[in-house]
Design a protein around this motif. Structure first.
Motif, PDB file in Angstrom:
ATOM      1  N   ALA A  87      34.228 -26.827 -50.475  1.00 33.64           N
ATOM      2  CA  ALA A  87      34.644 -28.080 -49.838  1.00 33.64           C
ATOM      3  C   ALA A  87      36.147 -28.284 -49.950  1.00 33.64           C
ATOM      4  CB  ALA A  87      33.902 -29.253 -50.466  1.00 33.64           C
ATOM      5  N   ARG A  88      36.701 -28.000 -51.123  1.00 38.29           N
ATOM      6  CA  ARG A  88      38.149 -28.159 -51.302  1.00 38.29           C
ATOM      7  C   ARG A  88      38.914 -27.215 -50.386  1.00 38.29           C
ATOM      8  NH1 ARG A  88      39.992 -28.759 -57.569  1.00 38.29           N
ATOM      9  NH2 ARG A  88      38.928 -30.704 -58.100  1.00 38.29           N
ATOM     10  N   GLY A  89      38.481 -25.964 -50.327  1.00 40.26           N
ATOM     11  CA  GLY A  89      39.174 -24.994 -49.494  1.00 40.26           C
ATOM     12  C   GLY A  89      39.104 -25.341 -48.019  1.00 40.26           C
ATOM     13  N   LEU A  90      37.916 -25.715 -47.542  1.00 45.04           N
ATOM     14  CA  LEU A  90      37.772 -26.090 -46.144  1.00 45.04           C
ATOM     15  C   LEU A  90      38.591 -27.328 -45.809  1.00 45.04           C
ATOM     16  CD1 LEU A  90      33.932 -25.545 -45.580  1.00 45.04           C
ATOM     17  CD2 LEU A  90      35.792 -24.269 -44.483  1.00 45.04           C
ATOM     18  N   ALA A  91      38.544 -28.329 -46.685  1.00 42.90           N
ATOM     19  CA  ALA A  91      39.283 -29.568 -46.440  1.00 42.90           C
ATOM     20  C   ALA A  91      40.781 -29.298 -46.342  1.00 42.90           C
ATOM     21  CB  ALA A  91      38.991 -30.580 -47.532  1.00 42.90           C
ATOM     22  N   LEU A  92      41.279 -28.457 -47.224  1.00 41.25           N
ATOM     23  CA  LEU A  92      42.700 -28.124 -47.211  1.00 41.25           C
ATOM     24  C   LEU A  92      43.072 -27.391 -45.923  1.00 41.25           C
ATOM     25  CD1 LEU A  92      45.398 -28.062 -48.757  1.00 41.25           C
ATOM     26  CD2 LEU A  92      44.664 -25.887 -49.763  1.00 41.25           C
ATOM     27  N   GLY A  93      42.254 -26.423 -45.544  1.00 42.42           N
ATOM     28  CA  GLY A  93      42.550 -25.649 -44.346  1.00 42.42           C
ATOM     29  C   GLY A  93      42.432 -26.458 -43.067  1.00 42.42           C
ATOM     30  N   LEU A  94      41.494 -27.397 -43.033  1.00 44.55           N
ATOM     31  CA  LEU A  94      41.261 -28.181 -41.825  1.00 44.55           C
ATOM     32  C   LEU A  94      42.093 -29.459 -41.772  1.00 44.55           C
ATOM     33  CD1 LEU A  94      37.355 -27.884 -41.734  1.00 44.55           C
ATOM     34  CD2 LEU A  94      38.970 -26.718 -40.211  1.00 44.55           C
ATOM     35  N   GLY A  95      42.646 -29.849 -42.923  1.00 48.72           N
ATOM     36  CA  GLY A  95      43.422 -31.086 -42.969  1.00 48.72           C
ATOM     37  C   GLY A  95      42.574 -32.332 -42.827  1.00 48.72           C
ATOM     38  N   ILE A  96      41.363 -32.299 -43.394  1.00 49.29           N
ATOM     39  CA  ILE A  96      40.456 -33.448 -43.337  1.00 49.29           C
ATOM     40  C   ILE A  96      40.010 -33.793 -44.753  1.00 49.29           C
ATOM     41  CG2 ILE A  96      39.642 -32.938 -41.008  1.00 49.29           C
ATOM     42  CD1 ILE A  96      37.137 -31.697 -42.221  1.00 49.29           C
ATOM     43  N   PRO A  97      39.532 -35.013 -44.980  1.00 50.81           N
ATOM     44  CA  PRO A  97      39.084 -35.383 -46.319  1.00 50.81           C
ATOM     45  C   PRO A  97      37.764 -34.726 -46.699  1.00 50.81           C
ATOM     46  CG  PRO A  97      38.734 -37.203 -44.805  1.00 50.81           C
ATOM     47  CD  PRO A  97      39.478 -36.150 -44.042  1.00 50.81           C
ATOM     48  N   ALA A  98      37.609 -34.493 -48.001  1.00 48.03           N
ATOM     49  CA  ALA A  98      36.335 -34.049 -48.569  1.00 48.03           C
ATOM     50  C   ALA A  98      35.885 -35.098 -49.573  1.00 48.03           C
ATOM     51  CB  ALA A  98      36.479 -32.695 -49.246  1.00 48.03           C
ATOM     52  N   VAL A  99      34.633 -35.464 -49.523  1.00 53.76           N
ATOM     53  CA  VAL A  99      34.074 -36.516 -50.370  1.00 53.76           C
ATOM     54  C   VAL A  99      33.040 -35.907 -51.306  1.00 53.76           C
ATOM     55  CG1 VAL A  99      32.796 -38.685 -50.416  1.00 53.76           C
ATOM     56  CG2 VAL A  99      34.445 -38.243 -48.571  1.00 53.76           C
ATOM     57  N   GLY A 100      33.219 -36.100 -52.599  1.00 56.55           N
ATOM     58  CA  GLY A 100      32.227 -35.674 -53.571  1.00 56.55           C
ATOM     59  C   GLY A 100      31.169 -36.743 -53.765  1.00 56.55           C
ATOM     60  N   VAL A 101      29.909 -36.357 -53.682  1.00 55.04           N
ATOM     61  CA  VAL A 101      28.789 -37.297 -53.817  1.00 55.04           C
ATOM     62  C   VAL A 101      27.887 -36.810 -54.939  1.00 55.04           C
ATOM     63  CG1 VAL A 101      26.785 -38.344 -52.696  1.00 55.04           C
ATOM     64  CG2 VAL A 101      28.874 -37.891 -51.369  1.00 55.04           C
ATOM     65  N   ASP A 102      27.663 -37.664 -55.943  1.00 56.45           N
ATOM     66  CA  ASP A 102      26.818 -37.216 -57.049  1.00 56.45           C
ATOM     67  C   ASP A 102      25.346 -37.282 -56.665  1.00 56.45           C
ATOM     68  OD1 ASP A 102      25.579 -39.777 -57.966  1.00 56.45           O
ATOM     69  OD2 ASP A 102      27.609 -40.312 -58.565  1.00 56.45           O
ATOM     70  N   ALA A 103      24.540 -36.561 -57.436  1.00 56.31           N
ATOM     71  CA  ALA A 103      23.115 -36.428 -57.117  1.00 56.31           C
ATOM     72  C   ALA A 103      22.374 -37.749 -57.213  1.00 56.31           C
ATOM     73  CB  ALA A 103      22.473 -35.404 -58.053  1.00 56.31           C
ATOM     74  N   PHE A 104      22.843 -38.659 -58.072  1.00 56.51           N
ATOM     75  CA  PHE A 104      22.166 -39.946 -58.228  1.00 56.51           C
ATOM     76  C   PHE A 104      22.320 -40.793 -56.965  1.00 56.51           C
ATOM     77  CE2 PHE A 104      23.914 -38.628 -62.389  1.00 56.51           C
ATOM     78  CZ  PHE A 104      22.719 -38.316 -63.022  1.00 56.51           C
ATOM     79  N   ASP A 105      23.542 -40.859 -56.435  1.00 54.83           N
ATOM     80  CA  ASP A 105      23.747 -41.605 -55.192  1.00 54.83           C
ATOM     81  C   ASP A 105      22.958 -40.986 -54.050  1.00 54.83           C
ATOM     82  OD1 ASP A 105      25.435 -43.332 -56.504  1.00 54.83           O
ATOM     83  OD2 ASP A 105      27.283 -42.598 -55.583  1.00 54.83           O
ATOM     84  N   ALA A 106      22.889 -39.651 -54.011  1.00 49.42           N
ATOM     85  CA  ALA A 106      22.123 -38.989 -52.956  1.00 49.42           C
ATOM     86  C   ALA A 106      20.636 -39.315 -53.068  1.00 49.42           C
ATOM     87  CB  ALA A 106      22.344 -37.480 -53.015  1.00 49.42           C
ATOM     88  N   LEU A 107      20.114 -39.341 -54.289  1.00 46.85           N
ATOM     89  CA  LEU A 107      18.706 -39.690 -54.481  1.00 46.85           C
ATOM     90  C   LEU A 107      18.422 -41.132 -54.068  1.00 46.85           C
ATOM     91  CD1 LEU A 107      18.016 -38.046 -57.965  1.00 46.85           C
ATOM     92  CD2 LEU A 107      16.911 -37.422 -55.805  1.00 46.85           C
ATOM     93  N   ARG A 108      19.358 -42.026 -54.336  1.00 44.52           N
ATOM     94  CA  ARG A 108      19.133 -43.446 -54.040  1.00 44.52           C
ATOM     95  C   ARG A 108      19.282 -43.763 -52.557  1.00 44.52           C
ATOM     96  NH1 ARG A 108      22.352 -48.885 -54.695  1.00 44.52           N
ATOM     97  NH2 ARG A 108      20.649 -50.315 -55.245  1.00 44.52           N
ATOM     98  N   GLU A 109      20.003 -42.933 -51.815  1.00 43.31           N
ATOM     99  CA  GLU A 109      20.258 -43.233 -50.403  1.00 43.31           C
ATOM    100  C   GLU A 109      18.953 -43.526 -49.666  1.00 43.31           C
ATOM    101  OE1 GLU A 109      22.781 -43.595 -46.956  1.00 43.31           O
ATOM    102  OE2 GLU A 109      23.054 -43.759 -49.122  1.00 43.31           O
ATOM    103  N   GLY A 110      18.931 -44.641 -48.967  1.00 41.15           N
ATOM    104  CA  GLY A 110      17.732 -45.062 -48.252  1.00 41.15           C
ATOM    105  C   GLY A 110      16.849 -46.010 -49.039  1.00 41.15           C
ATOM    106  N   HIS A 111      17.226 -46.302 -50.295  1.00 43.32           N
ATOM    107  CA  HIS A 111      16.451 -47.230 -51.111  1.00 43.32           C
ATOM    108  C   HIS A 111      17.312 -48.436 -51.456  1.00 43.32           C
ATOM    109  CE1 HIS A 111      13.565 -48.660 -54.133  1.00 43.32           C
ATOM    110  NE2 HIS A 111      14.615 -48.939 -54.879  1.00 43.32           N
ATOM    111  N   ASP A 112      16.770 -49.625 -51.283  1.00 39.83           N
ATOM    112  CA  ASP A 112      17.466 -50.862 -51.645  1.00 39.83           C
ATOM    113  C   ASP A 112      16.837 -51.453 -52.895  1.00 39.83           C
ATOM    114  OD1 ASP A 112      19.203 -50.794 -49.427  1.00 39.83           O
ATOM    115  OD2 ASP A 112      17.636 -51.650 -48.150  1.00 39.83           O
TER     116      ASP A 112
END
Length: 207
Positions: A87-112
């Protein structure tokens, strides 16, 4: 205007923090392509090829991307470093942001509402983080048979299934966060790596 541009930001997200190679391509609220391939090793060789296949399936190119999302763990030590380095390498080469997402937030996505999210840590242990639960808002390592009390469901290891595939969840979270100038993705380790070195050296991450 290309269809994917008309529907919102184009996000490529991927994860190799567990025994899989997972990727998803999201345009606005629509998943253009997604795949999860179970594998215990070989993610370093497969990840970028898989991403290229997804882009090809959707008839888009790396240059069309607005941001990248990557799973930062916790999980497999070497797998996390593979994905974060990519992700870091691609972001640097493409000039776009890369966002790190932890597994807990990914598991919670879609749950309120209140819940706790658990990631298998092996050795009869889990990594656990609570949401809207005082006392366990910081992720930590627990014995699976002695979890702290919390309100709401347990999502993930030992609990109910998560609402969506991991790469899709990472992509949706990235779509909400990438415009806020996020810091470069960094691995989330909640315990030291196993003493035995991996057969293939993990990529070196610069600060």
């Amino acid at each position: 205007m290309p269809e994917h541009r008309a529907s919102g930001p184009l996000i490529l997200a991927f994860d190799t923090s567990a025994a899989h190679c997972a990727a998803a391509l999201l345009s606005g609220d629509r998943v253009l392509a997604a795949r999860v391939e179970p594998m215990a090793k070989g993610q370093a060789e497969r990840l970028l090829v898989l991403c290229e296949e997804l882009l090809s399936d959707a008839s888009v190119a790396y240059a069309d991307l607005d941001a990248l999302g990557v799973g930062i763990g916790p999980g497999n030590f070497t797998g996390i470093r593979i994905a974060v380095s990519a992700a870091r390498g691609l972001a640097l080469g493409l000039g776009i942001p890369a966002v790190g997402v932890d597994a807990f937030d990914a598991l919670r996505e879609g749950h309120d509402g209140p819940c706790a999210c658990a990631v298998d840590a092996r050795r009869d242990q889990v990594f656990l983080q609570g949401y809207d639960n005082a006392g366990i808002s910081t992720p930590a390592l627990y014995d699976a048979a002695a979890l702290p009390a919390f309100t709401g469901p347990l999502i993930g290891a030992g609990g109910e299934p998560h609402a969506m595939p991991v790469a899709e969840a990472i992509a949706r979270i990235t779509a909400r966060r990438f415009a806020d100038s996020p810091a470069r993705p960094a691995p989330l380790y909640l315990r030291p790596a196993d003493a035995a070195p991996a057969r293939d050296a993990a990529p070196v991450l610069l600060p």
